[in-house]
Design an enzyme around this catalytic site. Structure first.
Site, short mmCIF file in Angstrom:
data_model
loop_
_atom_site.label_atom_id
_atom_site.label_comp_id
_atom_site.label_asym_id
_atom_site.label_seq_id
_atom_site.Cartn_x
_atom_site.Cartn_y
_atom_site.Cartn_z
CG ASN A 286 -0.16 -0.15 2.50
OD1 ASN A 286 0.52 0.77 2.90
ND2 ASN A 286 -0.24 -1.31 3.15
N PRO B 55 -2.01 -12.48 9.99
CG PRO B 55 0.04 -12.64 11.06
CD PRO B 55 -0.60 -12.74 9.73
#
Ligand SMILES: Cc1cc2nc3c(=O)[nH]c(=O)nc-3n(C[C@H](O)[C@H](O)[C@H](O)COP(=O)(O)O)c2cc1C
Length: 393
Positions: free
Chosen positions: A204, A299
């Protein structure tokens, strides 16, 4: 130490790095300090007093006699100052400090200064390593003077070794972010990169600027800061203990390892929610294989720290929203169990990724008012507001 509003006396001695004191002065001012200058007669042969008078806006203290309308400058300036830093400090000036000599303005101020003293020695490496210089440094250390060690590298005299004047920004960092640390902040910063093959990854646009501003704010307020950093463009000061990671899995592991040391944990990094199920060993050829990229869930680092947190630990979550920011952030805050949530909407053309400004709002469990609004401000302002909330909780 917070440099905002601090009064700093900058002593300059006769070394080739004297010209770098101009930049140091400007950086200290930019960080909020007021700076005045004293110079040895030798230093004025390297850089003129006019430059420092103009930059500081105050007369430079240069003579031990004939100070005109200011007869007590040698005590006036040290009394005015919160901090005295001598940068660069020559071997000769070090010897004067260690001997208690006050034969010129810089050493006279050194004797008259009651507050915090800093010295930045800079010289040829043979001079630096010589027994008298090392003995004088040891003497000053024993008196509680802070020594910023010179760098190793290419010296002005053309030789290589330890004795180089550090970058002015690093000297300012040492003043601003050094010192004793009582509390510890663990912060994740930057983005994660989830490898598809040796060439490509999912990621990102996070630049790490917000996280770096938060790290600096806590450091300058006397916190130890451990930063678990993914790839990012923002610079962190040396005083920040940094663990570099690449992907969500390794960030989760690092946070889990460091978590017990932290009084507060700020989840500022933009962690990818998903990563490729497998990382191809070789570059995937231009074929239909890319159309069918299989993903697995990463996670949830925020959830992991909240589930394992101690009673005193503060957990700060971040939410990045591009629409319905208030509703989405309020929902995330209630569901997450975090103590504080910072929401930011970095997609306006005025601020956001890689910029110094952003639109943000902060939700806190302790706030009497449960509703909140978004405001446009600098990432430094966001960091200050967050620091005040965490430290007052
Ligand atoms: C070109 C030049 C560069 C020098 N650079 C240094 C230096 O980097 N560090 C140092 O300790 N002395 C250096 N010296 C020697 C000092 O200028 C000299 O010891 C002087 O007495 C220092 O006086 P002060 O401490 O009163 O300013 C240099 C001298 C010259 C001529």
């Amino acid at each position: 130490m917070n440099l905002r509003g601090k009064k700093i006396l900058l002593g300059i001695t006769g070394g080739i790095a004297a010209y770098k004191a101009c930049e140091l002065l400007r950086i200290l001012q930019k960080r909020g300090a007021e700076v005045r200058v004293s110079m040895t007669p030798e230093a004025t042969k390297f850089v003129g007093t006019t430059t420092f008078t103009a930059l500081s806006g105050f007369p430079v203290y240069i003579k031990t006699e004939d100070t005109g309308s200011k007869p007590f400058q040698h005590i006036d300036y040290p009394r005015w100052a919160d901090i005295y830093i001598v940068a660069p400090c020559s071997a000769t000036s070090l010897a004067r400090f260690a001997a208690g000599s006050g034969e010129e303005p810089v050493s006279l101020c050194f004797l008259a200064m009651q507050g915090e003293k800093w010295v930045v020695p800079a010289m040829n490496y043979v001079m630096y390593n010589s027994p008298p210089v090392q003995r004088n440094l040891e003497t000053l250390k024993n008196w509680g003077v802070n020594i910023i060690e010179p760098d190793c590298g290419h010296l002005a005299c053309g030789e290589e070794g330890k004795g180089k004047f550090p970058e002015p920004a690093e000297i300012a960092d040492a003043l601003e972010f050094g010192g004793n640390k009582e509390k510890t902040l663990l912060i994740t910063i930057g983005r994660t990169e989830e490898a598809i093959d040796p060439v490509r990854y999912i990621s990102n646009r996070s630049s790490g600027k917000t996280g770096a501003a938060i790290a600096r704010e806590f450091l300058r307020n006397g916190w130890r800061v451990i930063a678990v950093c993914g790839p990012m463009e923002a610079r962190l000061p040396k005083q920040c203990e940094t663990v570099h990671i690449q992907n969500a899995e390794s960030m989760n592991h690092a946070v889990f390892e460091m978590r017990p040391q932290a009084d507060a944990i700020v989840h500022c990094a933009a962690v990818a929610d998903y990563s490729p199920k497998t990382e191809a060993e070789q570059k995937i050829k231009n074929s239909r294989a890319m159309e069918m990229l299989e993903l697995k869930e990463n996670p949830n680092i925020l959830r992991n720290t909240i589930e394992n947190k101690s009673a005193e630990q503060k957990i700060i979550a971040f939410a990045l929203e591009t629409e319905n920011a208030i509703e989405n952030a309020t929902k995330k805050f209630e569901e997450s169990g975090a103590d504080i949530l910072v929401v930011n909407t970095p997609v306006s053309n005025k601020g956001g990724f890689g910029k110094d400004f952003v639109e943000f709002g902060i939700l806190s469990k302790n706030a009497s008012e449960k509703s909140f609004s978004l405001a446009y401000g600098s990432k430094e302002e966001l960091a200050l507001q967050l620091y005040e909330l965490v430290s007052s909780a």
